[in-house]
Write a protein that holds these residues in place. Sequence first.
Motif, PDB file in Angstrom:
ATOM      1  N   VAL A  29     -86.649  -0.389 120.409  1.00 19.86           N
ATOM      2  CA  VAL A  29     -86.496   1.002 119.999  1.00 19.86           C
ATOM      3  C   VAL A  29     -86.470   1.078 118.473  1.00 19.86           C
ATOM      4  O   VAL A  29     -85.794   0.278 117.812  1.00 19.86           O
ATOM      5  CB  VAL A  29     -85.218   1.609 120.593  1.00 19.86           C
ATOM      6  N   ILE A  30     -87.217   2.030 117.927  1.00 20.97           N
ATOM      7  CA  ILE A  30     -87.240   2.271 116.476  1.00 20.97           C
ATOM      8  C   ILE A  30     -86.420   3.526 116.223  1.00 20.97           C
ATOM      9  O   ILE A  30     -86.788   4.613 116.678  1.00 20.97           O
ATOM     10  CB  ILE A  30     -88.685   2.464 115.960  1.00 20.97           C
ATOM     11  N   VAL A  31     -85.308   3.370 115.517  1.00 19.87           N
ATOM     12  CA  VAL A  31     -84.404   4.498 115.316  1.00 19.87           C
ATOM     13  C   VAL A  31     -84.192   4.740 113.823  1.00 19.87           C
ATOM     14  O   VAL A  31     -84.557   3.928 112.972  1.00 19.87           O
ATOM     15  CB  VAL A  31     -83.046   4.252 116.007  1.00 19.87           C
ATOM     16  N   GLY A  32     -83.561   5.874 113.528  1.00 27.50           N
ATOM     17  CA  GLY A  32     -83.284   6.219 112.141  1.00 27.50           C
ATOM     18  C   GLY A  32     -83.101   7.714 112.022  1.00 27.50           C
ATOM     19  O   GLY A  32     -83.368   8.477 112.958  1.00 27.50           O
ATOM     20  N   GLY A  33     -82.660   8.131 110.861  1.00 28.48           N
ATOM     21  CA  GLY A  33     -82.461   9.549 110.609  1.00 28.48           C
ATOM     22  C   GLY A  33     -83.770  10.297 110.506  1.00 28.48           C
ATOM     23  O   GLY A  33     -84.866   9.723 110.589  1.00 28.48           O
ATOM     24  N   PHE A  34     -83.665  11.580 110.314  1.00 24.49           N
ATOM     25  CA  PHE A  34     -84.816  12.460 110.211  1.00 24.49           C
ATOM     26  C   PHE A  34     -85.669  12.110 108.988  1.00 24.49           C
ATOM     27  O   PHE A  34     -85.171  11.990 107.880  1.00 24.49           O
ATOM     28  CB  PHE A  34     -84.314  13.908 110.112  1.00 24.49           C
ATOM     29  N   ASP A  65     -81.516  21.601 111.454  1.00 22.80           N
ATOM     30  CA  ASP A  65     -81.954  20.291 110.995  1.00 22.80           C
ATOM     31  C   ASP A  65     -81.634  20.117 109.519  1.00 22.80           C
ATOM     32  O   ASP A  65     -81.866  21.025 108.705  1.00 22.80           O
ATOM     33  CB  ASP A  65     -83.468  20.126 111.201  1.00 22.80           C
ATOM     34  N   ASP A  66     -81.128  18.940 109.174  1.00 24.06           N
ATOM     35  CA  ASP A  66     -80.839  18.626 107.775  1.00 24.06           C
ATOM     36  C   ASP A  66     -82.107  18.081 107.131  1.00 24.06           C
ATOM     37  O   ASP A  66     -82.496  16.941 107.368  1.00 24.06           O
ATOM     38  CB  ASP A  66     -79.716  17.592 107.709  1.00 24.06           C
ATOM     39  N   THR A  67     -82.760  18.910 106.325  1.00 23.35           N
ATOM     40  CA  THR A  67     -84.016  18.510 105.692  1.00 23.35           C
ATOM     41  C   THR A  67     -83.833  18.153 104.221  1.00 23.35           C
ATOM     42  O   THR A  67     -84.823  18.018 103.501  1.00 23.35           O
ATOM     43  CB  THR A  67     -85.063  19.641 105.811  1.00 23.35           C
ATOM     44  N   GLN A  68     -82.602  18.002 103.790  1.00 24.54           N
ATOM     45  CA  GLN A  68     -82.361  17.645 102.393  1.00 24.54           C
ATOM     46  C   GLN A  68     -83.008  16.305 102.069  1.00 24.54           C
ATOM     47  O   GLN A  68     -82.774  15.303 102.750  1.00 24.54           O
ATOM     48  CB  GLN A  68     -80.866  17.582 102.105  1.00 24.54           C
ATOM     49  N   GLY A  69     -83.842  16.311 101.049  1.00 20.33           N
ATOM     50  CA  GLY A  69     -84.553  15.103 100.643  1.00 20.33           C
ATOM     51  C   GLY A  69     -85.918  14.958 101.271  1.00 20.33           C
ATOM     52  O   GLY A  69     -86.729  14.142 100.837  1.00 20.33           O
ATOM     53  N   VAL A 120     -83.455  -0.281 112.858  1.00 22.33           N
ATOM     54  CA  VAL A 120     -82.931   0.906 112.191  1.00 22.33           C
ATOM     55  C   VAL A 120     -83.697   1.064 110.884  1.00 22.33           C
ATOM     56  O   VAL A 120     -83.564   0.249 109.972  1.00 22.33           O
ATOM     57  CB  VAL A 120     -81.424   0.791 111.903  1.00 22.33           C
ATOM     58  N   LEU A 121     -84.513   2.099 110.810  1.00 22.28           N
ATOM     59  CA  LEU A 121     -85.287   2.353 109.595  1.00 22.28           C
ATOM     60  C   LEU A 121     -84.444   3.211 108.658  1.00 22.28           C
ATOM     61  O   LEU A 121     -83.889   4.246 109.074  1.00 22.28           O
ATOM     62  CB  LEU A 121     -86.591   3.069 109.957  1.00 22.28           C
ATOM     63  N   VAL A 122     -84.345   2.776 107.404  1.00 15.32           N
ATOM     64  CA  VAL A 122     -83.436   3.411 106.449  1.00 15.32           C
ATOM     65  C   VAL A 122     -84.193   3.866 105.205  1.00 15.32           C
ATOM     66  O   VAL A 122     -85.056   3.148 104.688  1.00 15.32           O
ATOM     67  CB  VAL A 122     -82.311   2.423 106.048  1.00 15.32           C
ATOM     68  N   ASP A 123     -83.860   5.062 104.751  1.00 13.00           N
ATOM     69  CA  ASP A 123     -84.343   5.595 103.481  1.00 13.00           C
ATOM     70  C   ASP A 123     -83.188   5.483 102.499  1.00 13.00           C
ATOM     71  O   ASP A 123     -82.150   6.132 102.673  1.00 13.00           O
ATOM     72  CB  ASP A 123     -84.770   7.060 103.679  1.00 13.00           C
ATOM     73  N   THR A 124     -83.333   4.639 101.475  1.00  7.32           N
ATOM     74  CA  THR A 124     -82.217   4.393 100.560  1.00  7.32           C
ATOM     75  C   THR A 124     -81.847   5.613  99.725  1.00  7.32           C
ATOM     76  O   THR A 124     -80.798   5.627  99.084  1.00  7.32           O
ATOM     77  CB  THR A 124     -82.525   3.211  99.617  1.00  7.32           C
ATOM     78  N   GLU A 128     -76.786   8.217 104.042  1.00  2.00           N
ATOM     79  CA  GLU A 128     -75.820   8.863 104.925  1.00  2.00           C
ATOM     80  C   GLU A 128     -76.416   9.258 106.279  1.00  2.00           C
ATOM     81  O   GLU A 128     -75.683   9.350 107.279  1.00  2.00           O
ATOM     82  CB  GLU A 128     -75.233  10.115 104.253  1.00  2.00           C
ATOM     83  N   VAL A 129     -77.749   9.450 106.354  1.00  2.00           N
ATOM     84  CA  VAL A 129     -78.344   9.846 107.637  1.00  2.00           C
ATOM     85  C   VAL A 129     -78.398   8.674 108.613  1.00  2.00           C
ATOM     86  O   VAL A 129     -78.718   8.870 109.790  1.00  2.00           O
ATOM     87  CB  VAL A 129     -79.762  10.447 107.453  1.00  2.00           C
TER      88      VAL A 129
END
Length: 206
Positions: A29-34, A65-69, A120-124, A128-129
């Motif tokens: 499974v590939i997961v992560g924030g929006f 939806d939190d679209t900040q960034g 877990v894919l992360v955007d640095t 927080e997401v």
Amino acid sequence: MDFRSSEQAVGPRSEDVLPETAAAAVKVVIVGGFGVGKTTLVGSVSEIRPLTTEETMTQAGVGVDDTQGVERKTSTTVAMDFGRISINEELVLYLFGTPGQERFWFLWRGLFEGALGAVVLVDTRRLEVSFDVIGRLEERGVPFVVALNSFADAPVHPVEEIRAALDLPAEVPIVECDARLRGSSRDVLMALMRYLQSLAVTTEAS
């Protein structure tokens, strides 16, 4: 109507057929924030035409939806992404990308069923997401690796600072990647496979 051409169109394309040598299949499974790049990763690494459920974002998500960034994002996954990659002649990974918005997280229960591990894919830029995502994996006991997706304007932090910020155990691998590149995405999956193998060896030895 040309029935011959219709008959020829029936069935999977040759490139979508599972290799005859495949002996084992693993669900990942590939997961992560929006907006962290899950659909991009599945699409870049899949050896078959990926299945996506992207829909245009509408007013229904405003204030929800939190679209900040990621304000310029115009589409979003509403169910899942699906792809497949052969790690070698015998091992095949089935990839399931999850929706990132919290309002679609009720779908995660089915997507995690039978999963051996997760990425877990992360955007640095928006660490927080990832907090709730990682928390859900830990609650379910799903082993995972963390992949830091490269964005042009993303800040660069030492890996140990990232580990501390995400409150990750020392044994959880953290790797850098560019989800747009097949080779880089494949390296992330290989890191997950190595981690799962190390966990299996540890379990057998105990």
